[in-house]
Design an enzyme around this catalytic site. Structure first.
Site, PDB file in Angstrom:
ATOM      1  N   GLN A  16       0.776  -1.241   0.000  1.00  0.00           N
ATOM      2  CA  GLN A  16       0.000   0.000   0.000  1.00  0.00           C
ATOM      3  C   GLN A  16       0.805   1.287   0.000  1.00  0.00           C
ATOM      4  OE1 GLN A  16      -3.414   2.366   2.620  1.00  0.00           O
ATOM      5  NE2 GLN A  16      -3.015   0.236   3.074  1.00  0.00           N
ATOM      6  N   ASN A  71      12.049 -11.023 -13.324  1.00  0.00           N
ATOM      7  CA  ASN A  71      12.719 -11.762 -12.265  1.00  0.00           C
ATOM      8  C   ASN A  71      14.086 -11.126 -12.036  1.00  0.00           C
ATOM      9  OD1 ASN A  71      13.986 -13.531 -10.556  1.00  0.00           O
ATOM     10  ND2 ASN A  71      13.668 -15.357 -11.821  1.00  0.00           N
ATOM     11  N   MET A  72      14.197 -10.347 -10.974  1.00  0.00           N
ATOM     12  CA  MET A  72      15.426  -9.606 -10.694  1.00  0.00           C
ATOM     13  C   MET A  72      16.569 -10.501 -10.233  1.00  0.00           C
ATOM     14  SD  MET A  72      15.135  -6.324 -11.285  1.00  0.00           S
ATOM     15  CE  MET A  72      16.332  -5.565 -10.172  1.00  0.00           C
ATOM     16  N   ASN A  94       9.622   0.136  -2.015  1.00  0.00           N
ATOM     17  CA  ASN A  94       9.338   0.041  -0.573  1.00  0.00           C
ATOM     18  C   ASN A  94       9.639  -1.360  -0.054  1.00  0.00           C
ATOM     19  OD1 ASN A  94       7.071  -1.082  -1.906  1.00  0.00           O
ATOM     20  ND2 ASN A  94       5.683  -0.540  -0.238  1.00  0.00           N
ATOM     21  N   ALA A 135       7.597  -3.103   9.491  1.00  0.00           N
ATOM     22  CA  ALA A 135       6.564  -2.094   9.752  1.00  0.00           C
ATOM     23  C   ALA A 135       5.303  -2.413   8.969  1.00  0.00           C
ATOM     24  CB  ALA A 135       7.069  -0.710   9.374  1.00  0.00           C
ATOM     25  N   TYR A 136       4.189  -2.264   9.640  1.00  0.00           N
ATOM     26  CA  TYR A 136       2.881  -2.352   9.018  1.00  0.00           C
ATOM     27  C   TYR A 136       2.104  -1.103   9.409  1.00  0.00           C
ATOM     28  CZ  TYR A 136       3.650  -7.262   7.778  1.00  0.00           C
ATOM     29  OH  TYR A 136       4.130  -8.420   7.231  1.00  0.00           O
ATOM     30  N   GLU A 137       0.948  -0.925   8.807  1.00  0.00           N
ATOM     31  CA  GLU A 137       0.130   0.258   9.053  1.00  0.00           C
ATOM     32  C   GLU A 137      -0.009   0.576  10.542  1.00  0.00           C
ATOM     33  OE1 GLU A 137      -2.232   3.378   9.178  1.00  0.00           O
ATOM     34  OE2 GLU A 137      -1.668   2.608   7.209  1.00  0.00           O
ATOM     35  N   ASP A 166       0.355   3.923   5.981  1.00  0.00           N
ATOM     36  CA  ASP A 166       0.661   3.520   4.616  1.00  0.00           C
ATOM     37  C   ASP A 166       0.397   4.643   3.619  1.00  0.00           C
ATOM     38  OD1 ASP A 166       1.734   0.896   4.629  1.00  0.00           O
ATOM     39  OD2 ASP A 166      -0.207   0.078   5.148  1.00  0.00           O
ATOM     40  N   GLY A 241      -8.205  21.322  20.487  1.00  0.00           N
ATOM     41  CA  GLY A 241      -7.829  22.623  19.953  1.00  0.00           C
ATOM     42  C   GLY A 241      -8.524  23.752  20.683  1.00  0.00           C
ATOM     43  N   GLY A 242      -8.442  24.928  20.094  1.00  0.00           N
ATOM     44  CA  GLY A 242      -9.003  26.110  20.749  1.00  0.00           C
ATOM     45  C   GLY A 242     -10.523  26.138  20.746  1.00  0.00           C
TER      46      GLY A 242
END
Length: 407
Positions: A16, A71-72, A94, A135-137, A166, A241-242
């Protein structure tokens, strides 16, 4: 003409965070070539609702792109990738830390191949102690300040339904890429763009860091909490907040029959009149923001005693008619069916060659001279012949590459 017309993006992203960034670039007019392993982005298969068809997870994050497979790990694959890099303006990935380096393509090597290349990487964390963590969301939300400040005071920390880890990071990456493209006009050089999910979430939580520092000078009076420690507390639906705000119930009392109401100083008198308590407008116990600040819970209870007798759309019209800021809680079903959002091009229907019509979110970036037409995402490897043909690969060799598992 589109804003990014003529910009070629080599998209090595998956899931994502990366695809959300490259889709935005595609919406802005870039030619985004999604490079996938021969089996494809894993999300083509995840959370499928139609058997053997690309999932909504994939289709909603990969519109307006072209797809090639490679295919790298193969030598010929690396040769083809080298040629692809030479013709790209932007490379986005990513993968886990160091994955592209291990493929043989360090930043230094990429610079040798294409000095004008902008190389954008999205990672879970920065280069410090968390660098190699997965790491995930929700992990990004947990470690970026969101979860500790989301929820009710006596309850557990909660994740937000918005994908700030994400897709929020993806938008940050887009900003960095666009800045690098602009700078390249002056320098003629590419550069690294690096964005970490934890950093992006923390940036979105900056007001909570503001309040963390305010705690040194005493309780946060704008919060409904009765007691304060040395950390910013969870404060339910308070804005902090204000201008105090809260979600109040409406008829008939369903899970999303709520409206969020903000009480500005000038808004108290019209609210008092609307809820049938006009005497509170001049009552010293209620007339000023300072007087109301000590009893925010009671103030919103008074408002709710009126709203619970009306549906949220009636409340919306009454309060907006008096210039009181408010907004109904809209469910996912209501959003998908919202005529206004469809007219604005934010909720759009897309025809997919295999699954048929599906609904997705359109571009939130509206440019007057670069309108966005959301088109179907690519099938796996759909553009192999087009892209590899540009590199001089013949149809016969393409067939051989497919047989040998290179594409």
């Amino acid at each position: 003409m589109k804003a990014l017309e003529g910009v070629r993006v080599l998209d090595m992203t998956h899931v994502q965070s990366g695809p959300s960034a490259t889709q935005m670039l595609a919406w802005l007019g870039a030619d985004v070539v999604k490079l996938e392993a021969p089996k494809g982005d894993i999300t083509r298969q995840q959370l499928r609702d139609v058997p053997d068809v690309d999932s909504l997870y994939f289709t909603m994050l990969n519109c307006n792109k072209r797809s090639i497979t490679l295919n790298m790990k193969s030598e010929r694959g690396k040769e083809l990738f080298t040629e692809l890099v030479k013709s790209a303006d932007v490379l986005v990935e990513n993968f886990g830390p160091g994955a592209v380096d291990r493929m043989g393509f360090t930043w230094e090597r990429l610079q040798e191949l294409n000095p004008r290349l902008i190389y954008a990487s999205i990672k879970g964390f920065g280069p410090g102690r968390y660098a190699k963590f997965k790491a995930y969301e929700v992990i990004a939300q947990a470690m970026g300040g969101s979860m500790s400040t989301t929820g009710f005071e006596e309850g557990p920390p909660l994740a937000t339904g918005a994908q700030i880890g994400d897709s929020g990071t993806g938008i940050h990456a887009v900003a960095g890429i666009l800045a690098a493209l602009y700078q390249r006009q002056q320098t003629q050089r590419g550069q690294r763009v690096q964005v970490a999910m934890q950093h992006a979430v923390l940036n979105l939580c900056r007001v909570k860091l503001r309040d963390q520092q305010r705690l040194a000078h005493g309780p946060l009076r704008e919060y409904p909490n009765k007691t304060f420690g040395d950390e910013v507390p969870r404060s339910g639906n308070a804005s902090g907040g204000g201008q105090p705000g809260w979600a109040v119930r409406c008829a008939p009392g369903g899970p999303n029959d709520y409206i969020y109401v903000i009480v500005q100083p000038v808004g108290w008198e019209p609210i008092a009149n609307i809820i049938g308590r006009p005497e509170l407008a001049d009552d010293p116990e209620w007339a000023t923001p300072e007087a109301r600040l000590t009893k925010l819970d009671k103030m919103f209870q008074l408002i709710e005693e009126w709203t619970i007798r009306h549906d949220k759309w009636t409340v919306l019209d009454r309060l907006n008619g008096a210039n009181v800021p408010c907004g109904p809680i809209l469910s996912t079903k209501e959003l998908v069916e919202d005529e206004s959002l469809r007219e604005e091009g934010i909720v759009v229907k897309v025809d997919h060659p295999e699954r048929g019509e599906f609904v997705t979110v359109g571009s939130p970036l509206q440019l007057s001279d670069s309108p966005v037409d959301v088109v179907t995402p690519p099938l796996l490897g759909e553009h192999n012949q087009d892209i590899y043909g540009e590199l001089g690969v013949s149809a016969d060799e393409l067939a051989e590459l497919k047989t040998n598992g290179v594409i």
